[in-house]
Motif scaffolding. Structure first.
Motif, PDB file in Angstrom:
ATOM      1  N   GLY A  77     -12.104  92.757  27.252  1.00 47.06           N
ATOM      2  CA  GLY A  77     -10.766  92.805  27.914  1.00 47.06           C
ATOM      3  C   GLY A  77     -10.807  94.273  28.418  1.00 47.06           C
ATOM      4  N   LYS A  78      -9.636  94.506  28.982  1.00 45.42           N
ATOM      5  CA  LYS A  78      -9.696  95.578  30.175  1.00 45.42           C
ATOM      6  C   LYS A  78      -9.798  96.954  29.188  1.00 45.42           C
ATOM      7  CE  LYS A  78      -5.730  94.764  33.103  1.00 45.42           C
ATOM      8  NZ  LYS A  78      -4.249  94.876  33.457  1.00 45.42           N
ATOM      9  N   LYS A  79     -10.626  97.772  29.641  1.00 42.70           N
ATOM     10  CA  LYS A  79     -11.252  99.049  29.070  1.00 42.70           C
ATOM     11  C   LYS A  79     -10.132  99.852  28.531  1.00 42.70           C
ATOM     12  CE  LYS A  79     -14.914 102.313  29.789  1.00 42.70           C
ATOM     13  NZ  LYS A  79     -15.794 102.962  30.461  1.00 42.70           N
TER      14      LYS A  79
ATOM     15  N   ALA B 227      -7.101  89.128  26.524  1.00 42.11           N
ATOM     16  CA  ALA B 227      -8.669  89.354  26.572  1.00 42.11           C
ATOM     17  C   ALA B 227      -9.459  88.014  26.809  1.00 42.11           C
ATOM     18  CB  ALA B 227      -9.031  89.684  25.069  1.00 42.11           C
ATOM     19  N   ILE B 228     -10.743  87.958  26.743  1.00 43.32           N
ATOM     20  CA  ILE B 228     -11.450  86.798  26.963  1.00 43.32           C
ATOM     21  C   ILE B 228     -12.531  86.485  26.147  1.00 43.32           C
ATOM     22  CG2 ILE B 228     -11.160  86.874  29.499  1.00 43.32           C
ATOM     23  CD1 ILE B 228     -14.078  88.060  29.813  1.00 43.32           C
ATOM     24  N   VAL B 229     -13.012  85.487  25.565  1.00 35.98           N
ATOM     25  CA  VAL B 229     -14.284  85.185  24.840  1.00 35.98           C
ATOM     26  C   VAL B 229     -15.241  84.485  25.848  1.00 35.98           C
ATOM     27  CG1 VAL B 229     -15.369  83.858  23.113  1.00 35.98           C
ATOM     28  CG2 VAL B 229     -13.156  84.916  22.615  1.00 35.98           C
ATOM     29  N   ASP B 230     -16.436  85.264  26.044  1.00 35.95           N
ATOM     30  CA  ASP B 230     -17.273  84.562  26.962  1.00 35.95           C
ATOM     31  C   ASP B 230     -18.812  85.103  26.733  1.00 35.95           C
ATOM     32  OD1 ASP B 230     -17.741  82.997  29.174  1.00 35.95           O
ATOM     33  OD2 ASP B 230     -17.474  84.632  30.500  1.00 35.95           O
ATOM     34  N   ILE B 231     -19.595  84.460  27.450  1.00 35.78           N
ATOM     35  CA  ILE B 231     -21.040  84.779  27.305  1.00 35.78           C
ATOM     36  C   ILE B 231     -21.390  86.274  27.981  1.00 35.78           C
ATOM     37  CG2 ILE B 231     -23.441  84.250  28.191  1.00 35.78           C
ATOM     38  CD1 ILE B 231     -22.610  82.353  26.020  1.00 35.78           C
ATOM     39  N   VAL B 232     -22.075  87.220  27.428  1.00 32.55           N
ATOM     40  CA  VAL B 232     -22.261  88.482  28.067  1.00 32.55           C
ATOM     41  C   VAL B 232     -23.802  88.531  27.886  1.00 32.55           C
ATOM     42  CG1 VAL B 232     -22.180  90.993  27.836  1.00 32.55           C
ATOM     43  CG2 VAL B 232     -19.944  89.388  27.215  1.00 32.55           C
TER      44      VAL B 232
ATOM     45  N   LEU C 170     -18.795  92.725  33.616  1.00 35.49           N
ATOM     46  CA  LEU C 170     -17.526  93.218  32.835  1.00 35.49           C
ATOM     47  C   LEU C 170     -17.335  94.392  33.240  1.00 35.49           C
ATOM     48  CD1 LEU C 170     -18.234  92.359  29.084  1.00 35.49           C
ATOM     49  CD2 LEU C 170     -16.582  91.094  30.665  1.00 35.49           C
ATOM     50  N   LYS C 171     -18.383  95.528  33.353  1.00 28.04           N
ATOM     51  CA  LYS C 171     -18.151  97.068  33.645  1.00 28.04           C
ATOM     52  C   LYS C 171     -17.617  96.932  35.217  1.00 28.04           C
ATOM     53  CE  LYS C 171     -21.340 100.719  32.180  1.00 28.04           C
ATOM     54  NZ  LYS C 171     -22.818 101.114  32.334  1.00 28.04           N
ATOM     55  N   GLU C 172     -18.158  96.332  35.922  1.00 27.29           N
ATOM     56  CA  GLU C 172     -17.754  96.322  37.387  1.00 27.29           C
ATOM     57  C   GLU C 172     -16.381  96.018  37.722  1.00 27.29           C
ATOM     58  OE1 GLU C 172     -20.269  94.110  40.383  1.00 27.29           O
ATOM     59  OE2 GLU C 172     -22.072  95.113  39.382  1.00 27.29           O
ATOM     60  N   ASN C 173     -15.940  95.311  36.692  1.00 28.48           N
ATOM     61  CA  ASN C 173     -14.356  94.703  36.598  1.00 28.48           C
ATOM     62  C   ASN C 173     -13.641  95.565  35.916  1.00 28.48           C
ATOM     63  OD1 ASN C 173     -14.352  92.785  38.921  1.00 28.48           O
ATOM     64  ND2 ASN C 173     -15.967  91.880  37.487  1.00 28.48           N
ATOM     65  N   GLY C 174     -14.132  96.803  35.577  1.00 25.94           N
ATOM     66  CA  GLY C 174     -13.164  97.637  34.452  1.00 25.94           C
ATOM     67  C   GLY C 174     -12.751  96.761  33.015  1.00 25.94           C
ATOM     68  N   LEU C 175     -13.827  96.120  32.651  1.00 26.77           N
ATOM     69  CA  LEU C 175     -13.547  95.572  31.155  1.00 26.77           C
ATOM     70  C   LEU C 175     -14.581  95.897  30.293  1.00 26.77           C
ATOM     71  CD1 LEU C 175     -13.013  91.630  32.530  1.00 26.77           C
ATOM     72  CD2 LEU C 175     -11.292  93.351  31.967  1.00 26.77           C
ATOM     73  N   GLU C 176     -14.423  95.674  29.151  1.00 26.37           N
ATOM     74  CA  GLU C 176     -15.372  96.216  28.016  1.00 26.37           C
ATOM     75  C   GLU C 176     -15.348  95.197  27.117  1.00 26.37           C
ATOM     76  OE1 GLU C 176     -14.637 100.106  26.526  1.00 26.37           O
ATOM     77  OE2 GLU C 176     -12.685  99.403  25.682  1.00 26.37           O
ATOM     78  N   VAL C 177     -16.521  95.387  26.250  1.00 30.03           N
ATOM     79  CA  VAL C 177     -16.718  94.371  25.118  1.00 30.03           C
ATOM     80  C   VAL C 177     -15.679  94.948  23.831  1.00 30.03           C
ATOM     81  CG1 VAL C 177     -18.406  93.574  22.942  1.00 30.03           C
ATOM     82  CG2 VAL C 177     -18.757  93.485  25.642  1.00 30.03           C
TER      83      VAL C 177
END
Lengths: 209, 398
Positions: free
Chosen positions: A100-102, A154-159, A165-172
């Protein structure tokens, strides 16, 4: 005897599987130059290859119209089904993650969380285990958009690498489960063509190690 | 809300014409197989109280049952299994019967399947239960009956696979882990998921037991499996006893000259709470699912208040039908004769129809007014012969 039929997941897993077949010494000429054909054969091996979307690989194997299949654990977890999952092929490695969002504190507050995902079953199972009620919203395309547009918490997705994620300001926030490509077998085929399938599996095991 | 009066629910269908004829033939052959072995038919209600299917942990999953509520607010379910109603019967109306009791059934079972998978929610099952005897003789009788079912249907490419639930149940008892983890291990064996099974078992303390369980899903094949398994399980006398028993059954069954048709799978672990002894499944080449399944369930009737041992199996008629009928086009049988009555000879014509029936000739009675109309209609339907009934009976070919 009719040929042993193997269903391959189209795309990235297909390439890795062809590499594996080449290591086994299979003639993959037809697989490289397949054109628009959907059923291909491997000369001298009495094996047919069917190319299909991941979830369809499971369906074909479940019904026994294909004896074996190569499919990602992600699809197996999402779709379920009744078949034998006999080998971890080791390639196609990635993981399911909650992201989700960092910097946001996902678990804080009393409000019900909304999770966007392409994998509603995996998502439900993950939060069921935590005993946490959530709302699942199924998204077909880029799941990363949902938290950015504030549709979801948040999202649940394949990483794989985490760069999207990083490029869009999200983090695990948390890893859900690791996945990789699996060799699956139809329940009846394994019994009917035991020698042939066990042989093939042994060959694959030996090149994997 | 839109009304659904032109379609049937997902997982159900209408059965037509020759499809039904073929299905009936399958049913009759199975019925004969059972009746000539002294089995008696029972029919249980399509609707039961849900408790019948859910009396203990041996029950069927509630979420898969079609449920209703009766006028007193009690939960009912469409029959989702036939063995449990039969267990109910044995504890009630049949409680004074002489044992062993041989029963057979031929009826639909209903369950809610995952949507869009092409599965049937309504499945016709024929099967037997042999109640009140736990000897090897009973096990062999039922196994041979299962084989005869498939043979009598003229199916060549079948396999009957035999295992014993005691192997898994004995082994898992030795592990000091939670019920959930045991269930997890059971599922991984059932799915022959070797990698995940290894990961889980690497973490348990009882290394020797874990090593045997790891091998379970791989222990399937022909006679040689017994040697492999005995070597692996040599330190556990309970397991060796079970293996000796299975091997004995296997060698007795091999007197049927069906080597290669009978296989052993020590990794059959379905419904581990329910079964107590041998378990078996039947397959047909080219058909991806089992067509027959059964086993010994010595503890089920106890839950219904009657402590009786039992063994049985069910044949899935729909699966057999799909496996034997390669031709997907279902046709309609065309009558051979059309019978036309001239005015005043209607009863005579209908009696003529009866005579034809005795000769096994399929005939249709013409409801048309004139002979010409009858002939045109017969031509349209592809009927090649007309019997005209008046003072005499005249046959014309058209």
């Amino acid at each position: 005897m009719r040929p042993i039929r193997i269903a391959l997941t189209k795309g990235r897993l297909e390439k890795d599987t062809i590499k594996l077949f080449e290591k086994l010494g299979f003639d993959c000429e037809q697989l490289h130059n397949k054109g628009r054909k959907l059923i291909l054969s491997i000369p001298n091996e009495n094996i047919e290859i069917v190319l299909a979307k991941a979830a369809d690989v499971i369906t074909y194997v479940e019904y026994g119209v294909c004896d074996l299949g190569v499919v990602g654990k992600d699809t197996i977890l999402e779709c379920g089904g009744s078949f034998f999952e006999i080998l971890d092929l080791g390639f196609g490695k990635c993981r399911f993650a909650l992201a989700g969002k960092k910097g946001a504190d996902f678990y804080s507050g009393y409000n019900e969380k909304i999770i966007a995902t392409k994998y509603p079953n995996v998502t439900r199972a993950f939060f069921d285990k935590k005993g946490m009620d959530i709302k699942v919203v199924k998204i077909e395309g880029s799941v990363e958009l949902a938290p950015l547009l504030e549709l979801s918490d948040a999202i649940v997705d394949i990483v794989e690498t985490g760069s999207t994620l990083k490029e869009n300001g999200l983090e695990v926030y948390e890893d859900v489960v690791n996945v990789s490509a699996r060799l699956i077998v139809n329940n009846v085929s394994l019994k009917m063509y035991q020698d042939k399938i066990e042989n093939l599996v042994k060959q694959i095991e030996s090149v994997l190690n | 809300m839109s009304k659904n009066y032109l379609i049937t629910p997902e997982g159900t269908k209408d059965y037509l014409f020759d499809e039904l004829r073929i299905r009936k033939k399958i049913e009759y052959k199975l019925r004969d197989t059972f009746e000539f072995r002294g089995y008696n038919q029972v029919v249980t209600p399509c609707l039961e109280f849900l408790d019948v299917f859910n009396m203990s942990e041996k029950g069927m999953p509630i979420e898969k049952m079609y449920k209703m509520i009766d006028s007193k607010g009690r939960l009912m379910a469409l029959r989702t299994d036939t063995t449990m109603p039969i267990a109910r019967l044995c504890a009630t109306r049949l409680k004074n019967e002489k044992m062993p009791l041989r029963l057979y059934y031929n009826q639909n079972v209903y369950s809610i399947n995952q949507s869009l998978k092409g599965r049937s929610d309504e499945v016709l099952q024929s099967g037997i239960e042999l109640i009140g005897d736990s000897t090897d003789k009973a096990d062999i009788e039922v196994l041979v009956t299962a084989i005869k079912c498939l043979q009598n249907l003229d199916i060549d490419n079948f396999r009957l696979e035999i295992g014993h639930i005691g192997i898994f149940n004995n082994l898992v008892k030795l592990l000091n882990i939670s019920k959930e983890e045991k269930e997890n291990i059971r599922q991984l064996i059932e799915n022959k998921n070797y990698p995940a099974l290894n990961d889980i078992l690497d973490q348990v303390e009882e290394k020797e037991v874990a090593n045997i369980i790891k091998m379970l899903p791989r222990l399937f094949g022909e006679k040689e499996i017994f040697d492999k398994a005995k070597l692996l399980m040599q330190n556990n006398s309970d397991l060796i006893k079970i293996l000796d028993y299975l091997e004995k059954l296997y060698s007795i069954l091999s007197e049927l000259n069906l080597s290669k048709k009978i296989i052993v799978d020590l990794g059959i672990v379905n419904r581990a709470e329910y079964y107590t002894g041998i378990v078996f499944k039947g397959y047909i080449e080219g058909f991806g699912e089992e067509v027959l399944s059964g086993g010994r369930y010595d503890n089920l009737l106890k839950d219904f208040g009657r402590d009786l041992t039992a063994i049985g199996f069910a044949v899935n008629i729909d699966a057999i039908f799909n496996a034997v009928v390669k031709v997907k086009n279902i046709s309609k049988t065309i009558p051979q004769v059309m019978v036309f009555a001239e005015k005043g000879y209607e009863i005579k014509a209908l009696e003529h129809l009866d005579k034809l029936a005795q000769l096994k000739i399929i005939a249709e009675y013409s409801l048309k007014d004139g002979l010409e109309e009858t002939m045109n209609f017969a031509k349209e339907k592809g009927i090649g012969r007309i019997d005209i009934v008046n003072e005499n009976i005249n046959t014309i070919e058209i």
